[in-house]
Design a protein around this motif. Structure first.
Motif, PDB file in Angstrom:
ATOM      1  N   THR A  73       0.848  -1.192   0.000  1.00 45.58           N
ATOM      2  CA  THR A  73       0.000   0.000   0.000  1.00 45.58           C
ATOM      3  C   THR A  73       0.882   1.240   0.000  1.00 45.58           C
ATOM      4  O   THR A  73       1.960   1.246   0.581  1.00 45.58           O
ATOM      5  CB  THR A  73      -0.907   0.055   1.240  1.00 45.58           C
ATOM      6  OG1 THR A  73      -0.099   0.014   2.412  1.00 45.58           O
ATOM      7  CG2 THR A  73      -1.872  -1.102   1.269  1.00 45.58           C
ATOM      8  N   PHE A 131     -10.622   4.166   1.378  1.00 38.93           N
ATOM      9  CA  PHE A 131      -9.420   3.552   0.798  1.00 38.93           C
ATOM     10  C   PHE A 131      -9.256   3.885  -0.681  1.00 38.93           C
ATOM     11  O   PHE A 131      -8.130   3.997  -1.169  1.00 38.93           O
ATOM     12  CB  PHE A 131      -9.424   2.043   1.018  1.00 38.93           C
ATOM     13  CG  PHE A 131      -9.323   1.648   2.468  1.00 38.93           C
ATOM     14  CD1 PHE A 131      -8.680   2.454   3.395  1.00 38.93           C
ATOM     15  CD2 PHE A 131      -9.888   0.464   2.918  1.00 38.93           C
ATOM     16  CE1 PHE A 131      -8.588   2.100   4.741  1.00 38.93           C
ATOM     17  CE2 PHE A 131      -9.799   0.087   4.251  1.00 38.93           C
ATOM     18  CZ  PHE A 131      -9.150   0.914   5.160  1.00 38.93           C
ATOM     19  N   PHE A 166      -5.248   5.832  -0.989  1.00 42.74           N
ATOM     20  CA  PHE A 166      -4.132   5.027  -1.479  1.00 42.74           C
ATOM     21  C   PHE A 166      -3.930   5.307  -2.960  1.00 42.74           C
ATOM     22  O   PHE A 166      -4.831   5.114  -3.764  1.00 42.74           O
ATOM     23  CB  PHE A 166      -4.386   3.531  -1.268  1.00 42.74           C
ATOM     24  CG  PHE A 166      -4.382   3.101   0.169  1.00 42.74           C
ATOM     25  CD1 PHE A 166      -3.224   3.201   0.929  1.00 42.74           C
ATOM     26  CD2 PHE A 166      -5.525   2.597   0.761  1.00 42.74           C
ATOM     27  CE1 PHE A 166      -3.216   2.803   2.258  1.00 42.74           C
ATOM     28  CE2 PHE A 166      -5.524   2.187   2.082  1.00 42.74           C
ATOM     29  CZ  PHE A 166      -4.365   2.296   2.838  1.00 42.74           C
ATOM     30  N   ASP A 205      -2.266   3.621  -4.899  1.00 44.03           N
ATOM     31  CA  ASP A 205      -2.005   2.347  -5.578  1.00 44.03           C
ATOM     32  C   ASP A 205      -2.889   2.152  -6.804  1.00 44.03           C
ATOM     33  O   ASP A 205      -2.581   1.342  -7.671  1.00 44.03           O
ATOM     34  CB  ASP A 205      -2.267   1.169  -4.629  1.00 44.03           C
ATOM     35  CG  ASP A 205      -1.462   1.239  -3.355  1.00 44.03           C
ATOM     36  OD1 ASP A 205      -0.293   1.665  -3.421  1.00 44.03           O
ATOM     37  OD2 ASP A 205      -1.995   0.874  -2.302  1.00 44.03           O
ATOM     38  N   ASN A 217      -3.823  -3.931  -3.199  1.00 46.56           N
ATOM     39  CA  ASN A 217      -4.102  -3.267  -1.929  1.00 46.56           C
ATOM     40  C   ASN A 217      -5.011  -4.141  -1.076  1.00 46.56           C
ATOM     41  O   ASN A 217      -6.209  -4.260  -1.340  1.00 46.56           O
ATOM     42  CB  ASN A 217      -4.744  -1.904  -2.198  1.00 46.56           C
ATOM     43  CG  ASN A 217      -4.912  -1.087  -0.956  1.00 46.56           C
ATOM     44  OD1 ASN A 217      -5.630  -1.472  -0.058  1.00 46.56           O
ATOM     45  ND2 ASN A 217      -4.245   0.059  -0.921  1.00 46.56           N
TER      46      ASN A 217
END
Length: 160
Positions: free
Chosen positions: A4, A57, A61, A63, A131
């Motif tokens: 992450t 999230f 993140f 990602d 993730n």
């Protein structure tokens, strides 16, 4: 390898906008007879917790942002295709008679597509971003959200 990275995700924001805007429009196009009363309380907890976690999230993140091309991009592409199908499902609903049957309809063989398509899209987004937090959150969301929609569908007995 699962990892992450904290940072703003513009892809997460785009996916959330694709999710939230039709739902806001739905509040003015609720099918006649729709009721959230008598929903399973455990499934509601899973749904609300999953919605909150996925939203947070998806944004915190990075990602999920575009990376170098590679095989992992397939998962981002699948996620995007699922979100486009979700938008099309909403378009189909908004141009229908807006009945409960329309709302809980399947699409391309996907049961309760209005619940299933975005859950699958965020699952593939989590796989793309590798993730674990998103993956766990999507599973929680899916149990609650899809579970509630399947209960409504079963109660209606409009599909065999």
């Amino acid at each position: 390898m699962i990892h992450t990275s904290f940072g703003f995700s513009y892809i997460g924001l785009i996916w959330l906008l694709m999710l939230i805007i039709p739902n806001i429009l739905w509040t003015k196009n609720i099918p006649e007879g729709y009721s959230s009363k008598e929903e399973n309380k455990i499934l509601i907890v899973f749904e609300k917790l999953g919605e909150t976690l996925v939203t947070v999230f998806a944004l915190i993140f990075n990602d999920f942002n575009l990376k170098s091309k590679g095989l992992w991009t397939i998962f981002l592409t699948l996620s995007f295709i699922l979100m486009l199908l979700y938008e099309y499902w909403w378009l189909r609903y908004f141009t229908s008679k807006k009945t409960l049957k329309d709302f809980y309809s399947s699409f391309l063989g996907i049961p309760v597509a209005g619940a299933t398509l975005p859950v699958l899209a965020f699952l593939f987004l989590g796989i793309y971003g590798k993730n674990i937090f998103m993956l766990i959150s999507v599973i929680i969301l899916g149990i609650g959200h899809i579970g509630i929609h399947l209960q409504h569908l079963k109660k209606l007995k409009i599909f065999k």
